[in-house]
Design an enzyme around this catalytic site. Structure first.
Site, PDB file in Angstrom:
ATOM      1  N   LYS A   1       0.840  -1.208   0.000  1.00 30.78           N
ATOM      2  CA  LYS A   1       0.000   0.000   0.000  1.00 30.78           C
ATOM      3  C   LYS A   1       0.879   1.265   0.000  1.00 30.78           C
ATOM      4  CE  LYS A   1      -2.206  -1.544   3.658  1.00 30.78           C
ATOM      5  NZ  LYS A   1      -1.634  -2.920   3.699  1.00 30.78           N
ATOM      6  N   THR A   2       1.868   1.277   0.911  1.00 26.53           N
ATOM      7  CA  THR A   2       2.771   2.434   0.984  1.00 26.53           C
ATOM      8  C   THR A   2       3.584   2.542  -0.302  1.00 26.53           C
ATOM      9  OG1 THR A   2       2.948   1.937   3.332  1.00 26.53           O
ATOM     10  CG2 THR A   2       4.513   3.531   2.449  1.00 26.53           C
TER      11      THR A   2
ATOM     12  N   ASP B   1      -1.446   6.657   6.301  1.00 29.60           N
ATOM     13  CA  ASP B   1      -1.470   5.229   6.603  1.00 29.60           C
ATOM     14  C   ASP B   1      -2.436   5.003   7.769  1.00 29.60           C
ATOM     15  OD1 ASP B   1      -0.746   2.613   6.331  1.00 29.60           O
ATOM     16  OD2 ASP B   1       1.234   2.806   7.231  1.00 29.60           O
TER      17      ASP B   1
ATOM     18  N   THR C   1      -5.724  -1.491   6.749  1.00 34.88           N
ATOM     19  CA  THR C   1      -5.830  -2.946   6.776  1.00 34.88           C
ATOM     20  C   THR C   1      -7.285  -3.334   7.041  1.00 34.88           C
ATOM     21  OG1 THR C   1      -5.217  -2.772   9.091  1.00 34.88           O
ATOM     22  CG2 THR C   1      -3.491  -3.438   7.570  1.00 34.88           C
TER      23      THR C   1
ATOM     24  N   ARG D   1       6.631  -8.058   1.886  1.00 31.93           N
ATOM     25  CA  ARG D   1       7.453  -7.608   3.021  1.00 31.93           C
ATOM     26  C   ARG D   1       8.049  -8.806   3.756  1.00 31.93           C
ATOM     27  NH1 ARG D   1       4.544  -4.003   6.924  1.00 31.93           N
ATOM     28  NH2 ARG D   1       5.005  -2.387   5.399  1.00 31.93           N
TER      29      ARG D   1
HETATM   30  P1  ADP Z   1       2.042  -1.968   3.197  1.00 27.16           P
HETATM   31  O1  ADP Z   1       2.083  -0.471   3.115  1.00 27.16           O
HETATM   32  O2  ADP Z   1       0.881  -2.576   2.480  1.00 27.16           O
HETATM   33  O3  ADP Z   1       2.162  -2.486   4.613  1.00 27.16           O
HETATM   34  P2  ADP Z   1       4.597  -1.779   1.851  1.00 27.16           P
HETATM   35  O4  ADP Z   1       4.247  -0.908   0.708  1.00 27.16           O
HETATM   36  O5  ADP Z   1       5.354  -1.136   2.980  1.00 27.16           O
HETATM   37  O6  ADP Z   1       3.320  -2.547   2.421  1.00 27.16           O
HETATM   38  O7  ADP Z   1       5.433  -3.012   1.250  1.00 27.16           O
HETATM   39  C1  ADP Z   1       6.371  -3.751   1.993  1.00 27.16           C
HETATM   40  C2  ADP Z   1       7.608  -4.037   1.174  1.00 27.16           C
HETATM   41  O8  ADP Z   1       7.290  -5.010   0.188  1.00 27.16           O
HETATM   42  C3  ADP Z   1       8.121  -2.828   0.384  1.00 27.16           C
HETATM   43  O9  ADP Z   1       9.145  -2.177   1.053  1.00 27.16           O
HETATM   44  C4  ADP Z   1       8.636  -3.395  -0.913  1.00 27.16           C
HETATM   45  O10 ADP Z   1      10.016  -3.668  -0.802  1.00 27.16           O
HETATM   46  C5  ADP Z   1       7.895  -4.693  -1.061  1.00 27.16           C
HETATM   47  N1  ADP Z   1       6.822  -4.609  -2.069  1.00 27.16           N
HETATM   48  C6  ADP Z   1       5.515  -4.331  -1.837  1.00 27.16           C
HETATM   49  N2  ADP Z   1       4.795  -4.401  -2.960  1.00 27.16           N
HETATM   50  C7  ADP Z   1       5.663  -4.734  -3.942  1.00 27.16           C
HETATM   51  C8  ADP Z   1       5.506  -4.976  -5.352  1.00 27.16           C
HETATM   52  N3  ADP Z   1       4.302  -4.874  -5.950  1.00 27.16           N
HETATM   53  N4  ADP Z   1       6.589  -5.308  -6.052  1.00 27.16           N
HETATM   54  C9  ADP Z   1       7.806  -5.423  -5.442  1.00 27.16           C
HETATM   55  N5  ADP Z   1       8.016  -5.215  -4.128  1.00 27.16           N
HETATM   56  C10 ADP Z   1       6.958  -4.879  -3.374  1.00 27.16           C
END
Ligand code: ADP
Length: 352
Positions: free
Chosen positions: A68-69, A113, A162, A221
């Site tokens: 998401k981030t 977030d 989430t 992640r």
């Molecule tokens: P969320 O915000 O949903 O908790 P993040 O955006 O922080 O998740 O993602 C966690 C990690 O996973 C990121 O730092 C990145 O390295 C990896 N990641 C997430 N989505 C992808 C994607 N589509 N392709 C490659 N790496 C990804």
């Protein structure tokens, strides 16, 4: 006692944040998986750029660690805009949001977030900001209080949560695009891992990244974190090259089983079987039994166990499934009828 876990998908420490940021894709093309979300985003971004307009507000929802981030940053990058980041719990008063909004430029992205954790005051304060790009800000108090109507630049709010279900209907309806992020399949995770391995200058034998991908519970992640643990292990105990044997040893040391379940997942399933006779049991009761936060169980443990069919959610609570018992080596027995026994037993345990 809370069980520490490698797969939490939450609370990144500083080191992991640095590690993740460097691995975070910067453009839509670099992102792996989430095909339909990426396609819709690409169209929206191209159309907005052609019209020289900011993007509509976007909400990304789904379990932690799915991107998401990352997508919020990618959206800003692709729009050639700046991004300012905050989170629901950090924005307590209208003044906190005002500080962010007053510095925002046309087309900039404001990323919030855990947007489901915004206070009602802040939520109501941002409605006109999202809709009409203006806010009514009250300065002073009592007799001297006055409300200033403050115009804002047209910005894009990107929210991440989430728990889309906890978002109020008025807030939800103010997003033009709502995208649910799905778990990644093994092939997609392997691609993410090979990109990460390249960035980290890791030498991997054939099949090693697939092995890590299979144990990453569909979450990038988690995949990147496991790769990091394996990298440490290989550096200290191996020759520096990732081989099947050494990856297996590293994952065993982290107590990650072949399905990617860790000690906390197994503890939840075990508690359901041993304490609650297989369920149904309320999430609060399970959390209390394990000494864990309810939020951790709901955000991090449950979604994957539901996805792989190890847990069922019913109106009366959570139930363990036969597949989970088989995986854990807990023998499932039908409850004996009252006349057969005074103390009915659902499961007989014989854990592996
Ligand atoms: P969320 O915000 O949903 O908790 P993040 O955006 O922080 O998740 O993602 C966690 C990690 O996973 C990121 O730092 C990145 O390295 C990896 N990641 C997430 N989505 C992808 C994607 N589509 N392709 C490659 N790496 C990804």
């Amino acid at each position: 006692m809370a069980i520490g876990r490698i797969i939490s998908g939450q609370s990144l420490n500083e080191q992991e944040e640095t590690f993740n940021v460097s691995l975070r894709p910067k453009s839509l093309d670099e992102c792996v998986g989430q095909g339909s979300v990426r396609e819709k985003l690409a169209i929206a971004i191209t159309a907005a750029r052609q019209r020289s307009e900011p993007l509509e507000h976007i909400l990304f929802y789904g379990p932690p660690g799915l991107g998401k981030t990352t997508l919020a940053n990618v959206v800003a990058n692709e729009m050639g805009a700046r991004i300012r980041c905050s989170s629901g719990p950090a924005l307590v008063k209208a003044g906190d949001v005002m500080g962010l909004l007053s510095n925002i430029g046309t087309g900039d992205v404001l990323f919030i977030d855990e947007i489901h954790r915004l206070s009602t005051t802040v939520e109501e304060f941002i409605y006109p900001a999202m809709e009409e790009f203006r806010v009514d800000f009250t300065v002073d108090s009592g007799l001297h209080a006055k409300t200033i109507n403050f115009p804002l630049k047209r910005f894009t709010l990107v929210g991440a949560t989430t728990r889309a279900g906890l978002l109020s209907a008025p807030l939800r309806s103010r997003f033009g695009m709502l995208y649910h992020l799905e778990f990644y399949d093994s092939e997609e995770l392997t691609k993410i891992l090979s990109r990460s391995a390249e960035l980290l200058d890791l030498h991997c034998e054939e099949g090693t990244l697939e092995l890590i991908a299979d144990r990453s519970r569909g979450t990038p992640r988690v995949a990147n974190r496991l790769l990091k643990r394996v990298r440490d292990y290989v550096q200290v105990k191996g020759s520096g090259v990732l081989s099947i044997g050494i990856v297996q040893s590293a994952l065993e040391m982290e107590q990650i089983d072949p399905l990617g379940l860790d000690e906390l997942d197994r503890a939840v399933l075990r508690a359901l079987v041993t304490v609650y006779d297989g369920g149904p049991a309320g999430i609060d009761a399970i959390a209390a039994t394990l000494g864990e936060e309810r939020d951790t169980l709901e955000d991090v443990v449950e979604p994957y166990l539901l996805q792989i069919g190890f847990l069922r959610r019913t109106k009366r609570g959570r139930e363990v499934t036969k597949a989970a018992c088989e995986h854990l080596g807990l023998k499932l027995h039908k409850r004996k009828s009252k006349k057969d026994s005074d103390q009915p037993e659902l499961f007989e345990q014989s854990e592996k």
